[in-house]
Design a protein around this motif. Structure first.
Motif, PDB file in Angstrom:
ATOM      1  N   THR A  49       0.815  -1.218   0.000  1.00 62.33           N
ATOM      2  CA  THR A  49       0.000   0.000   0.000  1.00 62.33           C
ATOM      3  C   THR A  49       0.844   1.262   0.000  1.00 62.33           C
ATOM      4  OG1 THR A  49      -0.160  -0.147   2.409  1.00 62.33           O
ATOM      5  CG2 THR A  49      -1.969  -1.105   1.137  1.00 62.33           C
ATOM      6  N   ASP A  50       2.150   1.126  -0.068  1.00 66.91           N
ATOM      7  CA  ASP A  50       3.075   2.251  -0.074  1.00 66.91           C
ATOM      8  C   ASP A  50       3.584   2.437  -1.501  1.00 66.91           C
ATOM      9  OD1 ASP A  50       6.168   2.994   0.021  1.00 66.91           O
ATOM     10  OD2 ASP A  50       5.204   3.944   1.744  1.00 66.91           O
ATOM     11  N   ALA A  51       3.445   3.642  -2.045  1.00 72.91           N
ATOM     12  CA  ALA A  51       3.820   3.907  -3.437  1.00 72.91           C
ATOM     13  C   ALA A  51       5.281   3.580  -3.723  1.00 72.91           C
ATOM     14  CB  ALA A  51       3.525   5.365  -3.787  1.00 72.91           C
ATOM     15  N   GLY A  52       6.180   3.910  -2.814  1.00 76.29           N
ATOM     16  CA  GLY A  52       7.596   3.623  -3.017  1.00 76.29           C
ATOM     17  C   GLY A  52       7.886   2.140  -3.044  1.00 76.29           C
ATOM     18  N   LYS A  53       7.231   1.381  -2.174  1.00 79.77           N
ATOM     19  CA  LYS A  53       7.448  -0.067  -2.132  1.00 79.77           C
ATOM     20  C   LYS A  53       6.827  -0.743  -3.359  1.00 79.77           C
ATOM     21  CE  LYS A  53       7.802   0.048   2.826  1.00 79.77           C
ATOM     22  NZ  LYS A  53       7.196  -0.327   4.101  1.00 79.77           N
ATOM     23  N   ILE A  54       5.689  -0.226  -3.812  1.00 83.37           N
ATOM     24  CA  ILE A  54       5.084  -0.746  -5.036  1.00 83.37           C
ATOM     25  C   ILE A  54       6.033  -0.509  -6.212  1.00 83.37           C
ATOM     26  CG2 ILE A  54       3.185  -0.428  -6.682  1.00 83.37           C
ATOM     27  CD1 ILE A  54       1.396   0.194  -4.177  1.00 83.37           C
ATOM     28  N   ALA A  55       6.602   0.685  -6.280  1.00 79.90           N
ATOM     29  CA  ALA A  55       7.554   1.003  -7.355  1.00 79.90           C
ATOM     30  C   ALA A  55       8.773   0.081  -7.276  1.00 79.90           C
ATOM     31  CB  ALA A  55       7.977   2.466  -7.276  1.00 79.90           C
ATOM     32  N   HIS A  56       9.265  -0.174  -6.064  1.00 79.14           N
ATOM     33  CA  HIS A  56      10.416  -1.064  -5.909  1.00 79.14           C
ATOM     34  C   HIS A  56      10.064  -2.477  -6.365  1.00 79.14           C
ATOM     35  CE1 HIS A  56      14.245  -2.520  -4.414  1.00 79.14           C
ATOM     36  NE2 HIS A  56      13.586  -3.506  -3.830  1.00 79.14           N
ATOM     37  N   ALA A  57       8.896  -2.971  -5.971  1.00 78.46           N
ATOM     38  CA  ALA A  57       8.470  -4.315  -6.383  1.00 78.46           C
ATOM     39  C   ALA A  57       8.382  -4.407  -7.900  1.00 78.46           C
ATOM     40  CB  ALA A  57       7.121  -4.647  -5.745  1.00 78.46           C
ATOM     41  N   ARG A  58       7.831  -3.405  -8.527  1.00 77.60           N
ATOM     42  CA  ARG A  58       7.726  -3.407  -9.994  1.00 77.60           C
ATOM     43  C   ARG A  58       9.107  -3.337 -10.647  1.00 77.60           C
ATOM     44  NH1 ARG A  58       2.377   0.478  -9.895  1.00 77.60           N
ATOM     45  NH2 ARG A  58       0.895  -1.251  -9.642  1.00 77.60           N
TER      46      ARG A  58
ATOM     47  N   GLU B 195      14.767  -3.942 -13.541  1.00 79.58           N
ATOM     48  CA  GLU B 195      15.388  -2.617 -13.433  1.00 79.58           C
ATOM     49  C   GLU B 195      16.339  -2.547 -12.241  1.00 79.58           C
ATOM     50  OE1 GLU B 195      13.783   1.844 -12.394  1.00 79.58           O
ATOM     51  OE2 GLU B 195      12.491   0.543 -13.583  1.00 79.58           O
ATOM     52  N   THR B 196      16.060  -3.331 -11.193  1.00 77.61           N
ATOM     53  CA  THR B 196      16.928  -3.382 -10.017  1.00 77.61           C
ATOM     54  C   THR B 196      17.026  -4.812  -9.517  1.00 77.61           C
ATOM     55  OG1 THR B 196      17.432  -2.422  -7.852  1.00 77.61           O
ATOM     56  CG2 THR B 196      15.124  -2.946  -8.283  1.00 77.61           C
ATOM     57  N   THR B 197      18.119  -5.090  -8.823  1.00 74.83           N
ATOM     58  CA  THR B 197      18.280  -6.355  -8.111  1.00 74.83           C
ATOM     59  C   THR B 197      18.522  -6.085  -6.625  1.00 74.83           C
ATOM     60  OG1 THR B 197      20.643  -6.391  -8.624  1.00 74.83           O
ATOM     61  CG2 THR B 197      19.171  -7.599 -10.118  1.00 74.83           C
ATOM     62  N   ASP B 198      18.473  -4.824  -6.237  1.00 74.05           N
ATOM     63  CA  ASP B 198      18.669  -4.439  -4.837  1.00 74.05           C
ATOM     64  C   ASP B 198      17.467  -4.860  -4.004  1.00 74.05           C
ATOM     65  OD1 ASP B 198      21.078  -3.222  -5.459  1.00 74.05           O
ATOM     66  OD2 ASP B 198      20.191  -1.230  -5.658  1.00 74.05           O
ATOM     67  N   ARG B 199      17.746  -5.295  -2.788  1.00 74.47           N
ATOM     68  CA  ARG B 199      16.724  -5.664  -1.819  1.00 74.47           C
ATOM     69  C   ARG B 199      15.637  -6.554  -2.447  1.00 74.47           C
ATOM     70  NH1 ARG B 199      16.043  -0.428  -1.807  1.00 74.47           N
ATOM     71  NH2 ARG B 199      13.834  -0.556  -1.337  1.00 74.47           N
ATOM     72  N   PRO B 200      16.005  -7.760  -2.890  1.00 81.19           N
ATOM     73  CA  PRO B 200      15.043  -8.617  -3.593  1.00 81.19           C
ATOM     74  C   PRO B 200      14.129  -9.461  -2.699  1.00 81.19           C
ATOM     75  CG  PRO B 200      17.168  -9.687  -3.524  1.00 81.19           C
ATOM     76  CD  PRO B 200      17.350  -8.317  -2.902  1.00 81.19           C
ATOM     77  N   HIS B 201      14.426  -9.534  -1.400  1.00 78.55           N
ATOM     78  CA  HIS B 201      13.681 -10.417  -0.506  1.00 78.55           C
ATOM     79  C   HIS B 201      12.653  -9.621   0.301  1.00 78.55           C
ATOM     80  CE1 HIS B 201      16.769 -13.203  -1.669  1.00 78.55           C
ATOM     81  NE2 HIS B 201      17.689 -12.412  -1.164  1.00 78.55           N
ATOM     82  N   VAL B 202      11.619 -10.327   0.752  1.00 83.98           N
ATOM     83  CA  VAL B 202      10.486  -9.694   1.428  1.00 83.98           C
ATOM     84  C   VAL B 202      10.568  -9.901   2.939  1.00 83.98           C
ATOM     85  CG1 VAL B 202       7.966  -9.596   1.551  1.00 83.98           C
ATOM     86  CG2 VAL B 202       9.079 -10.134  -0.624  1.00 83.98           C
ATOM     87  N   VAL B 203      10.258  -8.838   3.689  1.00 86.33           N
ATOM     88  CA  VAL B 203      10.207  -8.890   5.147  1.00 86.33           C
ATOM     89  C   VAL B 203       8.978  -8.125   5.617  1.00 86.33           C
ATOM     90  CG1 VAL B 203      11.673  -6.831   5.443  1.00 86.33           C
ATOM     91  CG2 VAL B 203      11.457  -8.471   7.329  1.00 86.33           C
TER      92      VAL B 203
END
Length: 150
Positions: free
Chosen positions: A59-68, A74-82
Motif C-alpha cells: 500500500t506504499d507507493a515507493g514499495k510498489i515502485a520497488h516491487a515493480r 530494473e533493479t536487483t537491490d533488496r530482492p527479498h520480502v520482510v
C-alpha cells in the motif's frame, strides 16, 4: 548461524530483529517515513526455495515502485520480502492461514536468521509464531523473491 538465539540469548536476538525491522522501512527506500505516500493496494506473488506461492499486498507507493522494478529487472537491490505476519487468512492469499500486514512489508538484502522460514513451514508452525519462532511475528524468508504482479 544455527543456534543464534541460544548463543546470544533470545532477548538480544529479538532486540536485533526489532532494530532491523524498525530501521529498514524508513531507510530502505532512501526516504523518511513521513515522505511515504499511500497508494491504491497492489498485489504481488512471491515464492521461495520450496516453490510455494504467497500473495502479499503493498500500500506504499515507493514499495510498489520497488516491487515493480524488481519484476522488470530494473533493479536487483533488496530482492527479498520482510514484514510482520497476521495469523489469520486474507482473501487474496489462499490457501494460507496467515498473511503479511501490508503496512509492514519491506524489502531486504540480508537479515538475521531468527526471522527466516519457508512459506509452508510458517503454515505448519503458525501456532508457534510470535515466540522463539518468528519473534514479534516478523518473517523474512531468505529465499523469497517476487514472481509477478496480480
Amino acid at each position: 548461524m544455527p543456534g543464534l538465539a541460544r548463543k546470544i540469548g533470545l532477548p538480544l536476538a529479538a532486540a536485533a530483529l526489532a532494530v532491523l525491522t524498525a530501521v529498514a522501512p524508513a531507510t530502505a527506500a532512501g526516504t523518511s517515513g513521513a515522505a511515504r505516500q499511500a497508494a491504491a493496494p497492489a498485489y504481488f506473488t512471491m515464492t521461495d526455495i520450496t516453490g510455494a506461492r504467497f500473495v502479499l499486498q503493498l500500500t506504499d507507493a515507493g514499495k510498489i515502485a520497488h516491487a515493480r522494478a524488481l519484476l522488470s529487472g530494473e533493479t536487483t537491490d533488496r530482492p527479498h520480502v520482510v514484514g510482520r505476519i497476521r495469523k489469520v487468512p486474507a482473501p487474496y492469499n489462499a490457501p494460507w492461514s496467515y498473511h503479511y500486514q501490508p503496512e509492514t512489508v519491506d524489502f531486504f538484502d540480508v537479515a538475521i536468521e531468527v526471522c527466516d522460514a519457508v512459506i509452508p513451514y510458517v503454515e505448519d508452525h503458525l501456532d508457534e509464531a510470535g515466540g522463539p519462532f518468528l519473534p514479534g511475528l516478523v518473517w523474512c524468508p531468505w529465499t523469497s523473491r517476487l514472481v509477478n504482479e496480480l
